[in-house]
Design a protein around this motif. Structure first.
Motif, PDB file in Angstrom:
ATOM      1  N   PHE A 182       0.833  -1.200   0.000  1.00 38.46           N
ATOM      2  CA  PHE A 182       0.000   0.000   0.000  1.00 38.46           C
ATOM      3  C   PHE A 182       0.868   1.249   0.000  1.00 38.46           C
ATOM      4  CE2 PHE A 182      -2.624   3.391   1.586  1.00 38.46           C
ATOM      5  CZ  PHE A 182      -3.779   3.223   0.832  1.00 38.46           C
ATOM      6  N   ILE A 183       1.908   1.219   0.827  1.00 37.61           N
ATOM      7  CA  ILE A 183       2.812   2.376   0.891  1.00 37.61           C
ATOM      8  C   ILE A 183       3.514   2.579  -0.449  1.00 37.61           C
ATOM      9  CG2 ILE A 183       4.944   3.220   1.972  1.00 37.61           C
ATOM     10  CD1 ILE A 183       3.890   2.068   4.594  1.00 37.61           C
ATOM     11  N   ARG A 184       3.849   1.469  -1.107  1.00 36.23           N
ATOM     12  CA  ARG A 184       4.480   1.564  -2.429  1.00 36.23           C
ATOM     13  C   ARG A 184       3.560   2.318  -3.398  1.00 36.23           C
ATOM     14  NH1 ARG A 184       5.424  -3.498  -5.824  1.00 36.23           N
ATOM     15  NH2 ARG A 184       6.275  -2.305  -7.576  1.00 36.23           N
ATOM     16  N   ILE A 185       2.290   1.967  -3.371  1.00 29.67           N
ATOM     17  CA  ILE A 185       1.333   2.655  -4.239  1.00 29.67           C
ATOM     18  C   ILE A 185       1.230   4.125  -3.845  1.00 29.67           C
ATOM     19  CG2 ILE A 185      -1.126   2.838  -4.817  1.00 29.67           C
ATOM     20  CD1 ILE A 185      -1.328  -0.190  -4.592  1.00 29.67           C
ATOM     21  N   GLU A 186       1.144   4.353  -2.545  1.00 30.41           N
ATOM     22  CA  GLU A 186       0.990   5.711  -2.040  1.00 30.41           C
ATOM     23  C   GLU A 186       2.181   6.592  -2.441  1.00 30.41           C
ATOM     24  OE1 GLU A 186       0.384   5.728   2.164  1.00 30.41           O
ATOM     25  OE2 GLU A 186      -0.929   7.480   2.074  1.00 30.41           O
ATOM     26  N   ARG A 187       3.399   6.031  -2.312  1.00 26.14           N
ATOM     27  CA  ARG A 187       4.621   6.790  -2.620  1.00 26.14           C
ATOM     28  C   ARG A 187       4.695   7.215  -4.077  1.00 26.14           C
ATOM     29  NH1 ARG A 187       8.522   4.480   1.127  1.00 26.14           N
ATOM     30  NH2 ARG A 187       8.063   5.599   3.056  1.00 26.14           N
ATOM     31  N   SER A 188       4.154   6.368  -4.963  1.00 23.00           N
ATOM     32  CA  SER A 188       4.287   6.667  -6.403  1.00 23.00           C
ATOM     33  C   SER A 188       3.107   7.500  -6.907  1.00 23.00           C
ATOM     34  CB  SER A 188       4.372   5.370  -7.188  1.00 23.00           C
ATOM     35  OG  SER A 188       3.146   4.676  -7.085  1.00 23.00           O
ATOM     36  N   SER A 189       2.276   7.948  -5.972  1.00 23.79           N
ATOM     37  CA  SER A 189       1.075   8.682  -6.379  1.00 23.79           C
ATOM     38  C   SER A 189       1.216  10.174  -6.124  1.00 23.79           C
ATOM     39  CB  SER A 189      -0.135   8.162  -5.613  1.00 23.79           C
ATOM     40  OG  SER A 189      -0.284   6.783  -5.822  1.00 23.79           O
ATOM     41  N   VAL A 190       0.415  10.940  -6.824  1.00 21.38           N
ATOM     42  CA  VAL A 190       0.426  12.398  -6.670  1.00 21.38           C
ATOM     43  C   VAL A 190      -0.987  12.878  -6.360  1.00 21.38           C
ATOM     44  CG1 VAL A 190       1.229  14.523  -7.704  1.00 21.38           C
ATOM     45  CG2 VAL A 190       1.975  12.343  -8.651  1.00 21.38           C
ATOM     46  N   SER A 191      -1.100  13.726  -5.354  1.00 19.82           N
ATOM     47  CA  SER A 191      -2.407  14.309  -5.046  1.00 19.82           C
ATOM     48  C   SER A 191      -2.556  15.635  -5.762  1.00 19.82           C
ATOM     49  CB  SER A 191      -2.526  14.568  -3.543  1.00 19.82           C
ATOM     50  OG  SER A 191      -2.783  13.375  -2.879  1.00 19.82           O
TER      51      SER A 191
END
Lengths: 229, 229
Positions: free
Chosen positions: A26-35
């Motif tokens: 989940f953190i991996r996905i979160e890290r590669s995402s942009v808000s």
DNA sequence: GAAAAAGTATTAAATATTTAATGCTGTTAT
DNA sequence: ATAACAGCATTAAATATTTAATACTTTTTC
């Protein structure tokens, strides 16, 4: 394009994902995402572009907009947060079939498609869950399209009013964030048709329409119109 | 319902699956499946039923048929073998949204949904591949629906003729297995409209239509009609 | 704050589509 | 073999929908 404004919250997505993937993924996905925040009218993702991200809509309302060969704008569907958009795009490597345009101020998270895909490859149940989500949205669009394709004007307009009430604004009394023109693009008819039909229903006491404020007074009647027209 | 006629061949499905799942899983799927033959006009899977199987269409042509509240029959799309049908149904646990009806003599394999799902749960890449297949079909239906919903009569009829030629019969000169009435149910217009439009195009040398035999003479013209109408 | 643009509303004329009526042709059932 | 039926075809009348013209209101822009 836009400054990184809101915190990367992912509330809904986290809740539905945590059963299937571990914290690390989940953190991996979160890290590669942009808000990002989008203002009303801004384009989140453009038709024809290469899809590199999946859009997670955290807050706001988005229209799926399609421009046809003749340059005419059409609205395929309208959805409210929280929702994952572009599932089909993720799994079918082709250019975006349509644009996502903010109809309201929106908070979105752009999730890197490659990272998401690699997490999915190691988590079959997570993949299936996402597939189920996408299938549910697909099913709703199909019903929309059936209405559009095979009913006439009044039935189509009734259907979109019912849809907006049930799926987007979650109330029978709501403030439209769409113009009459957009309603027409959604219902696949002319602006005049929308205006005249709403006026007619207003007179017949089926709805109360005052500018952007719309209230469904007689839902039974509206559903009946949807059936016969 | 129908006798077990043809051997459980699975040629195309085996080819695309073998990269992702092992022989044991494939045999598990094969063992829980039933091969059936359907004659033209027979219903393979009925709208409103609980979906317990995924349909693998091995040979033949199938229409996705929908009956609306008014009892009117509509054709959502038409597909030719080989293809997996009902992907969305598998992953979204709800009654079948529409029926599959044989438009030609068909050989199908009914795959037990539970078994397939359990194989998928252990094979993320296999799941993703199936998801991609379903997304591809989804994308094609969307384009169909856009035509239906926002074009008028001639554009819609042109689109379905082009579609049938490109995706179903794989030729510009083919023997229709659909009646004019079915073409109308597909194009979302009256039978008269289909007949008149085909006659008109016949006179204008765009197509040659002799009963069930249909030949596209001027594809450019047809594509032009699709664009402007 | 005024001018320009976009949105909303109404009507009449032009066009598109469906419905209804009719006949012909080929297939199916008894 | 033939009556009954389904499919194909055409036309005219009825209905639905879009286009065009016009006006008023609200929002946006400079």
């Amino acid at each position: 394009m836009h400054p990184n404004i809101n915190k990367n919250e992912f509330k809904w997505l986290r809740r539905i994902s945590m059963k299937f993937i571990n914290r690390r993924d989940f953190i991996r996905i979160e890290r590669s995402s942009v808000s990002l925040a989008f203002k009303k009218g801004e384009t989140i993702l453009k038709q024809g572009e290469q899809p590199s991200h999946v859009v997670y809509l955290e807050r706001g309302i988005v229209k799926f907009s399609y421009q046809n060969e003749a340059g005419k704008n059409l609205i395929l569907t309208i959805v409210a947060a929280p929702k994952i958009l572009g599932g089909a795009n993720l799994f079918y490597k082709d250019n975006n079939l349509f644009s996502f345009v903010a109809v309201d101020d929106c908070d979105v998270v752009l999730i890197d498609a490659q990272v998401l895909l690699s997490v999915m490859e190691n988590n079959a149940k997570f993949s299936i869950m996402l597939f189920q989500l996408a299938s549910g949205m697909f099913k709703k669009s199909i019903l929309n399209f059936i209405s559009l394709a095979y009913k006439q004007k009044e039935g189509r307009i009734a259907d979109i009013i019912i849809y907006l009430s049930a799926e987007v604004y979650n109330s029978r009394d709501f403030t439209l964030t769409l113009t009459r023109r957009e309603l027409a693009e959604f219902a696949g008819c002319s602006t005049e048709n929308v205006i005249m039909t709403l006026s007619k229903w207003q007179n017949e006491n089926v709805i109360a329409a005052e500018g952007k404020q719309l209230q469904i007074i007689d839902m039974e009647r509206l559903k009946h119109i949807s059936k016969i027209a």
